[in-house]
Design a protein around this motif. Structure first.
Motif, PDB file in Angstrom:
ATOM      1  N   TYR A 186       1.132  -0.981  -0.053  1.00 48.13           N
ATOM      2  CA  TYR A 186       0.093  -0.121   0.313  1.00 48.13           C
ATOM      3  C   TYR A 186       0.446   1.091  -0.176  1.00 48.13           C
ATOM      4  N   ASP A 187       2.208   0.928   0.396  1.00 43.54           N
ATOM      5  CA  ASP A 187       2.839   2.554   0.721  1.00 43.54           C
ATOM      6  C   ASP A 187       3.437   2.742   0.021  1.00 43.54           C
ATOM      7  N   ALA A 188       3.460   1.925  -1.266  1.00 41.93           N
ATOM      8  CA  ALA A 188       4.083   2.114  -2.057  1.00 41.93           C
ATOM      9  C   ALA A 188       3.597   3.385  -3.275  1.00 41.93           C
ATOM     10  N   PHE A 189       2.091   3.476  -2.942  1.00 43.51           N
ATOM     11  CA  PHE A 189       1.097   4.364  -4.246  1.00 43.51           C
ATOM     12  C   PHE A 189       1.345   5.721  -3.254  1.00 43.51           C
ATOM     13  N   GLY A 224     -12.559   4.907  -2.968  1.00 44.56           N
ATOM     14  CA  GLY A 224     -11.756   5.804  -1.947  1.00 44.56           C
ATOM     15  C   GLY A 224     -10.610   4.220  -1.422  1.00 44.56           C
ATOM     16  N   PHE A 225     -10.413   3.106  -2.126  1.00 39.39           N
ATOM     17  CA  PHE A 225      -9.707   2.002  -1.046  1.00 39.39           C
ATOM     18  C   PHE A 225      -8.681   2.839  -1.073  1.00 39.39           C
ATOM     19  N   MET A 226      -7.714   2.743  -2.582  1.00 37.58           N
ATOM     20  CA  MET A 226      -6.735   2.947  -3.059  1.00 37.58           C
ATOM     21  C   MET A 226      -5.737   4.759  -2.623  1.00 37.58           C
ATOM     22  N   PRO A 227      -4.800   5.219  -1.826  1.00 43.03           N
ATOM     23  CA  PRO A 227      -4.668   6.538  -1.489  1.00 43.03           C
ATOM     24  C   PRO A 227      -4.443   6.593  -2.789  1.00 43.03           C
ATOM     25  N   GLY A 262       5.041   8.272 -18.920  1.00 42.80           N
ATOM     26  CA  GLY A 262       6.024   7.704 -17.552  1.00 42.80           C
ATOM     27  C   GLY A 262       5.523   7.469 -16.077  1.00 42.80           C
ATOM     28  N   CYS A 263       3.863   6.812 -16.516  1.00 37.16           N
ATOM     29  CA  CYS A 263       3.253   6.173 -15.445  1.00 37.16           C
ATOM     30  C   CYS A 263       3.815   4.491 -15.409  1.00 37.16           C
ATOM     31  N   PRO A 264       3.693   4.246 -13.903  1.00 36.18           N
ATOM     32  CA  PRO A 264       4.427   2.572 -13.362  1.00 36.18           C
ATOM     33  C   PRO A 264       3.068   2.354 -13.529  1.00 36.18           C
ATOM     34  N   LEU A 265       3.457   0.496 -14.264  1.00 33.80           N
ATOM     35  CA  LEU A 265       2.266  -0.646 -14.337  1.00 33.80           C
ATOM     36  C   LEU A 265       1.832  -0.929 -13.325  1.00 33.80           C
ATOM     37  N   VAL A 266       1.030  -1.674 -13.161  1.00 35.29           N
ATOM     38  CA  VAL A 266       0.765  -1.905 -11.929  1.00 35.29           C
ATOM     39  C   VAL A 266      -0.594  -3.144 -12.480  1.00 35.29           C
ATOM     40  N   VAL A 320     -10.038  -9.423  -4.959  1.00 33.95           N
ATOM     41  CA  VAL A 320      -9.312  -8.700  -6.145  1.00 33.95           C
ATOM     42  C   VAL A 320      -7.757  -8.306  -5.549  1.00 33.95           C
ATOM     43  N   PHE A 321      -6.639  -8.983  -6.118  1.00 28.98           N
ATOM     44  CA  PHE A 321      -4.978  -8.453  -5.763  1.00 28.98           C
ATOM     45  C   PHE A 321      -4.484  -7.277  -6.717  1.00 28.98           C
ATOM     46  N   VAL A 322      -3.304  -6.296  -5.828  1.00 29.24           N
ATOM     47  CA  VAL A 322      -3.578  -5.301  -6.429  1.00 29.24           C
ATOM     48  C   VAL A 322      -1.537  -5.446  -5.948  1.00 29.24           C
ATOM     49  N   GLY A 323      -0.944  -5.720  -7.212  1.00 29.69           N
ATOM     50  CA  GLY A 323       0.557  -5.647  -7.172  1.00 29.69           C
ATOM     51  C   GLY A 323       1.601  -4.380  -6.927  1.00 29.69           C
ATOM     52  N   ARG A 324       2.783  -4.943  -6.520  1.00 30.19           N
ATOM     53  CA  ARG A 324       3.613  -3.893  -6.567  1.00 30.19           C
ATOM     54  C   ARG A 324       3.995  -3.057  -8.575  1.00 30.19           C
ATOM     55  N   PRO A 325       3.616  -1.511  -8.140  1.00 29.12           N
ATOM     56  CA  PRO A 325       3.731  -0.994  -8.580  1.00 29.12           C
ATOM     57  C   PRO A 325       5.298  -1.175  -9.821  1.00 29.12           C
ATOM     58  N   ILE A 326       5.215  -1.306 -11.085  1.00 29.98           N
ATOM     59  CA  ILE A 326       6.489  -1.251 -12.056  1.00 29.98           C
ATOM     60  C   ILE A 326       6.775  -0.272 -12.525  1.00 29.98           C
TER      61      ILE A 326
END
Length: 427
Positions: free
Chosen positions: A204-207, A235-238, A321-325, A376-382
């Motif tokens: 979560y803190d990676a976003f 509103g779940f994601m920051p 330039g946007c990270p992929l998730v 629903v699983f959200v991975g780490r940003p690439i």
């Protein structure tokens, strides 16, 4: 410690003290939500309860309020700093002496992920059906109107009905409409908890709230219902700004285009994709899209992701330039029954119209999906390096990282989702 603009504040215990005077500052220009409470109470765990602390030691705190599901989302700013679990607090009622609250806790798992579980205990069956009808019933409603106009209604009534449908097919619609936003909150409040849909965020803190991300969601299935847990009204994601890209055919369907626009959806086009990312919006897309339906099967232990040749979303991510998730949803394939026509010609024609290539149905043959849990699983940003003119080698390299990230996400969490025998076919 300052909370991110999205309304979530990260810390670590299970009790929140509301001692002394609770100051509430509204950040929503559409509603006057300022208030003050003198309350010796505490919020505890997931139970949507207030516990009277009596004469116990209290902790002063201040709240920032965000519009969310009819009421508000609250970011907690501690003074002095106190550690609590990552959580979202929804004020259901506010009074001068008592504030009743409901928590949507982002629980910390042993593997470091954060889990959001929408509440289901207080769901109203009637409101849930209404919310599902608004969310998913527009196609059936329009079909019923057309059939009634052809076979039942007299000529002048039929003309009025069809004219009304044409009007709503092309009438301008805005996602800033106050009434529409209320409808969106109502749908999110009562529909998402129906299954329920649980959101798991690996890191979560990676976003960063100030960064736009490209969420690549799989699978599509009959309808990518789990994707809605990422919608802005949830509103779940920051992330304060979020758009979901959907088939453009949905935005030529009367009434559905209004509802989906209010929910934060936009037609899936390269122009829209680039524009919203450039404007700072995170965008969620289903790379496999409607074409993925051609490869669906009824095997209980098989899931399909049609992404090997789908690289347009990767190109746009690099250009902006946007990270992929990577995002994967378990259980979505079971909420609808479906049938695909055997004629390849018919499937191709439907595909050219950008419409679903299958017929699907839920309870009693209606649009109401079966009530089965989804995860629903959200991975780490690439991370990607911005390049306005990326080469095919660069695109292929990032695309392969995304595919590998999606496969790792699937294999890592299928046991937690209760699908140990499920296999993912990446084609």
């Amino acid at each position: 410690m300052n909370p991110p603009p999205g309304g979530v504040f990260a810390t670590s215990s299970t009790t929140v003290s509301l001692g002394g005077s609770l100051q509430v500052e509204s950040l929503n220009t559409d509603r006057d939500a300022c208030g003050e409470f003198g309350s010796n109470r505490a919020l505890h765990g997931n139970g949507a309860r207030l516990i009277d602390l009596g004469e116990r030691e209290q902790t002063a705190l201040s709240f920032r309020m965000y519009d969310f599901l009819h009421t508000v989302v609250v970011s907690i700013c501690w003074e002095p700093a106190v550690e609590i679990n990552k959580c979202r607090v929804r004020l259901v009622s506010m009074g001068t002496a008592v504030a009743t609250a409901y928590t949507m806790a982002g629980e910390n798992e042993e593997d470091g992920s954060t889990v959001f579980r929408p509440g289901t205990a207080a769901l109203s069956p009637v409101r849930t059906v209404v919310a599902l009808a608004l969310w998913l019933g527009a196609i059936h409603f329009n079909l019923l109107l057309v059939l009634a106009s052809v076979f039942v209604f007299p000529g002048h009534i039929a003309a009025l009905v069809l004219g009304t449908q044409l009007f709503f097919m092309f009438a301008p619609v805005s996602n800033t409409n106050g009434w529409g936003r209320n409808v969106a909150r109502f749908i999110c409040k009562h529909a998402v908890g129906y299954f329920p849909i649980t959101l798991h965020v690996e890191d979560y803190d990676a976003f960063d709230p100030n960064t736009a991300y490209v969420f690549g969601y799989e699978p599509h299935c009959a309808m990518p219902l789990g994707l809605w847990v990422l919608a802005a009204p949830m509103g779940f994601m920051p992330l304060p700004k979020m758009k979901i890209l959907a088939s453009s055919a949905a935005f030529y369907t009367p009434f559905q285009r209004q509802i989906w626009t209010w929910l934060g959806l936009v037609p899936a086009s390269r122009k829209n994709f680039s524009y919203y990312l450039g404007a700072g919006y995170s965008c969620a897309v289903v790379p496999g899209g409607l074409r993925e339906m051609r490869y669906m099967d009824h095997e209980p232990d098989s899931e399909v992701a049609f992404i090997r040749s789908r690289k347009g979303f990767v190109r746009i991510a690099i250009q902006t330039g946007c990270p992929l998730v990577p995002v994967f949803c378990f259980g979505q394939d079971r909420v609808y029954n479906w049938w695909r026509p055997g004629s390849n010609l018919l499937v191709k024609i439907v595909g050219l119209l950008k419409a679903p290539a299958i017929v699907f149905w839920g309870k009693f043959g209606t649009f109401i999906p079966f009530r089965l849990p989804m995860h629903v699983f959200v991975g780490r940003p690439i991370e990607v390096t911005k390049n306005n003119q990326p080469t095919m080698d660069e695109i292929n390299e990032v695309h392969e990282k995304f595919v590998m990230g999606l496969q790792e996400l699937f294999n890592k969490h299928k046991y937690k989702a209760g699908c140990p025998n499920l296999q993912l076919q990446v084609i």
